[in-house]
Write a protein that holds these residues in place. Structure first.
Motif: not given
Lengths: 439, 447
Positions: A327-328, A325, A286-291, A140, A282
């Motif tokens: 989904i991520a 996750s 742009g996955f900084t919030g998706v992890r 993550d 990230s």
């Protein structure tokens, strides 16, 4: 991004403000405070300040309160701003929906990550480098991976970091008990080898002068300096590690920003025996919030007693973590599809163009600027200055948030880091303001 | 060829744990065939090493000796491995998995559509968000505080959203450090003990008693009603307490938890209360430790969306730390935990958090309630696990016999501690048909 400080007052009001290393409630403020008999972890007491980025957030917040009408531009925390490409977002949406169906529902995934994703990571980033999917551990994100690696290594190892560097290496080192106390004079923790990286040495450490340590944290392209090490430099690093029997933890979170030069440590012969590589979606997607991120531990990497590091890391991952996750991970897989990767690279280029604009702005002002070519950070030198003062002045006079270099180590004290992660209009606006202010 | 033997493979069939993994003499072993005699029951993988590296290079970094203390692989990957091996052996058997407590029923649409919506939003300019607050999204923290802790004095900023209880347990151990002592229920969820070993809080494993040195094991058996005899427990800094308990399924009563809180207060200890299964409680037993007066000064609570919402793969949980919880020098525990969360973590996935928010919405709560009813197929009315006693028998032997004879995967009790010896844990997480079929097969075997 606004990360708000989350503390309101405790019953013992004096507890909260600053954090001297020993703190007791004043008798006059005591409001029936019950203390447990559990000693505070001395390693946490040793930490000098807040973690850097929440500190920057807090200052941003205070500034916004002070100037509610100012248009504050955040070029501080390296937070991506451009939307995730639709092909990736829709695959995550579809995956989420499928979890409502009997055929699509999935429970616990493998802690090491989804098989297809591990394979895709190995094939996309490590083609022809001999890295197998079984050596890739999906996570993550790098910040978590760095901590898990520190748990793996334990408190009895010595560490080296670049100076300046991403603060998590040092802070997790302190938390894990690998360091001694902080020395205010030098701005360093005892027992860490700080490898200075500055203009004088072309931002690559003087290895012959560096003490042997068990672990060497090395980030390339470097956060915050933006320097991407050359092949020859990385060969030196691998050789140094080999001679000393050290393990390199190679952080390649920004590798995709490199225009020219090695992206993975495993491009260097012999690296499989001495290096772990940590990376992240990230700044790619742009996955900084998706992890989502990953760590590679080659099977050849063994401890002094011959025990494979990968076996212990697998144990950590199975015991202290339960997988990224699902989904991520579905999103990650879409990122690595040919269309998905093309789409994320277009965002990467967008940020690179931003970096170029910033470079030009600072250069035109006669300042010495580094980075920005192979990384989404620009590292600006203000010789003779204190970076927190420069940070404050820039913030006060132009309403632009940056990051003071000393937050990354004493080697950063005369520098300011400016991130290229922003909407184009903000980059252009910021450039104008900086030109007015600094010329 | 060299053979890489993954540490978590070789557990012996008998109840005593394997010493194989304690050996630190893994060298390159010639591998002409895959089967190795002895106690190894897992899969051995042969990995090709380049011919140029015949004498294996070793770094000069010492292996973390705490890792060397661990006796076997983490329990559940071992169960998974045995299941996989069994399926290979009997490719036509209909294997029923009631081992690992993995949820099987689909997530209600109200929740997944919220996650789908958030995913799409991330591809729009207005909807895109980058780094979230490491402590979790404000709305979700507030919703958790309101839904689970209303009137208990736990507020939004006491809640730290995470990627699940397992990660939280480790982060809490990192918070506490190596110099604390800890107590666990025996039997209990293996992550408490294993993370304690990894963090260096324990001594070596003592084979004769099957316990790690320096851990206080609080026996929970039929004789003491599955609640520890607190008068016989040594003081420790930290007390891990799970209620409803995994694996025994026992939910402590209000009176018992009151005594636990008193015990902690007298000893100046901190309770880490694991309430991952609290929503399975159907009677009056407390669901949160904070229902007990005085608990806020001595406890924190860890919980999870895994078993509430089928989020085992989605990954979402939380830890609640009251402001009143202070170290011996008066420093607030929550402040240090906040530092850990900011430094060693970067927040739970924003999409998972969107799902969590939908979970605690009125529609979400309604939709999950119906799932719980489906799952409650055990005599145990407060937990999704059944804890079955096989007096005088080794739990790994019973596990193997059940697996061999009925093709049902369970979990041997000794995997949860020496107090689990003689017991088998059966999970209630399964499709109804499978659970019914498993019961039929059990009846066949034990008639």
């Amino acid at each position: 991004m606004h990360k708000f400080p989350t503390f309101s007052l405790t019953p013992c009001k004096t507890m909260l403000q600053t954090i001297p290393s020993t703190m007791k409630a004043q008798d006059k403020d005591r409001v029936s405070c019950y203390f447990t008999k559990v000693g505070r972890n001395a390693n946490l007491e040793r930490l000098q300040y807040n973690y850097l980025f929440p500190e920057i957030s807090e200052r941003e917040l205070r500034h916004i309160k002070k100037y509610p009408n100012a248009k504050v531009i955040s070029l501080g925390i390296g937070d991506t701003t451009e939307p995730i490409p639709e092909i990736i977002a829709s695959s995550m949406a579809n995956y989420a929906r499928s979890l409502s169906t009997p055929q699509g529902y999935k429970g616990y995934g493998a802690e090491q990550g989804n098989k297809d994703l591990r394979k895709a990571v190995a094939e996309t980033f490590y083609k022809d480098m001999g890295i197998k999917d079984s050596e890739v551990f999906i996570s993550d994100g790098s910040q978590c991976d760095i901590s898990r690696l520190q748990m793996l290594f334990g408190s009895n190892v010595s560490i080296a970091v670049q100076d300046p560097s991403f603060p998590a290496y040092i802070d997790t080192g302190v938390i894990t008990g690998q360091t001694g106390d902080y020395e205010k004079g030098s701005g360093r923790y005892q027992n860490i080898a700080y490898m200075e990286c500055g203009p004088e040495n072309n931002f690559f450490p003087d290895l012959p002068k560096t003490d042997r340590t068990d672990i060497i944290f090395f980030c390339s392209p470097n956060n915050p300096t933006g320097h991407a090490s050359s092949r020859e430099q990385l060969e030196q690093l691998v050789e140094f590690a080999q001679q000393n029997g050290s393990i390199i933890v190679y952080d390649s979170a920004y590798a995709v920003y490199i225009t020219d030069g090695p992206r993975s440590i495993y491009e260097i012969p012999g690296a499989r025996k001495v290096a772990i590589e940590v990376s992240s979606f990230s700044k790619i997607a742009g996955f900084t919030g998706v992890r989502l991120g990953w760590t590679v531990v080659p099977k050849e990497l063994v401890y002094s007693n011959g025990f494979p590091v990968i076996n212990d890391f697998n144990r950590i991952v199975c015991t202290c973590f339960n997988g990224a996750s699902n989904i991520a991970q579905a999103g990650g897989l879409a990122c690595l599809s040919s269309d998905g990767f093309k789409a994320v690279l277009s965002n990467v280029n967008y940020y690179k163009e931003n970096a170029e604009i910033l470079m030009n702005t600072f250069t035109s002002l006669g300042l010495r600027v580094y980075g920005g070519v192979n990384a989404p950070y620009v590292w600006v030198h203000f010789p003779g200055s204190n970076s927190w003062d420069v940070f404050n002045e820039i913030l006060e006079k132009t309403h632009i948030i940056t990051v003071p270099g000393s937050g990354f180590g004493p080697g950063g004290r005369e520098f300011i880091r400016v991130t290229a992660f922003s909407h184009r209009e903000n980059i252009l606006e910021a450039s104008e303001r900086l030109r007015s202010f600094l010329s | 060829m060299s053979v890489i033997i993954h540490q978590n493979l070789s557990t012996s069939i008998s109840s005593s744990t394997s010493t194989f993994l304690g050996h630190n003499n893994l060298k390159s072993i010639k591998c002409s065939n895959v089967s190795i005699p002895g106690r190894i029951s897992g899969v051995i993988k042969c990995v090709a090493t380049p011919s140029a590296e015949k004498t294996a290079y070793k770094t000069k970094v010492s292996r973390n000796e705490n890792m060397g203390k661990l006796q076997a692989g983490y329990l559940f990957p071992e169960i998974a491995r045995r299941r996989a091996a069994h399926m290979l052996k009997y490719p036509d058997a209909q294997v029923i998995s009631l081992g690992i407590g993995d949820t099987t029923e689909p997530i209600p649409e109200v929740i997944t559509s919220a996650m789908a919506k958030r995913s799409y939003a991330l591809s729009t300019v207005e909807g895109y968000t980058g780094y979230g607050a490491e402590q979790g999204e404000k709305q979700l923290r507030a919703a958790i505080a309101k839904t689970y802790y209303e009137n208990l004095g736990i507020e939004e900023d006491d809640i730290f959203v995470s990627d699940g209880a397992k990660s939280d347990i480790s982060r809490l151990q990192v918070l506490f450090g190596s110099k604390v002592t800890m107590a666990v229920q025996d039997p209990s969820y293996p992550a408490y003990v294993d993370s304690s070993v990894i963090l260096g809080q324990t001594g070596q494993f003592q084979k004769d008693v099957e316990k790690y040195g320096n851990i206080e094991y609080m026996k929970c058996t039929p004789e003491n009603g599955f609640f520890p005899d607190l008068s016989a427990i040594r003081r420790t800094d930290i007390i891990f307490f799970c209620s409803p308990n995994n694996p025994t399924g026992y939910a402590a009563s209000r009176e018992q938890l009151t005594r636990l809180v008193e015990f902690a207060k007298e000893n100046g200890s901190i309770i880490v209360f694991d309430s991952a299964y609290a929503l399975y409680i159907s009677d009056d037993n407390p669901r949160s430790i904070f229902e007990i007066p005085g608990a806020k000064e001595v406890s924190m609570e860890v919980s999870s969306f895994s078993k509430y919402a089928g989020f085992t793969g989605v990954r979402l949980g939380w830890t609640a730390i009251p402001k009143e919880l202070l170290y011996s020098d008066g420093f607030p525990v929550a402040k240090d935990f906040n530092r850990i969360v900011c430094t060693c973590f970067n927040g739970a996935s924003n999409i998972a958090q969107a799902g969590g928010l939908a979970c605690v919405s009125p529609e979400g709560i309604k939709s999950r309630h119906s799932i719980r009813l489906v799952l409650r197929y055990t005599e145990e009315k407060n937990a999704p696990y059944v804890w079955i006693y096989f007096p005088g028998q080794s739990s790994w032997d019973v596990f193997s016999e059940i697996l061999e004879k009925t093709h049902v995967v369970t979990t041997p009790g000794s995997g949860f501690g020496p107090g689990g010896e003689g017991f088998i844990r059966v999970s209630a997480f399964g499709h109804r048909e499978n659970v019914l079929e498993a019961c039929r097969r059990f009846k066949q075997l034990y008639k």
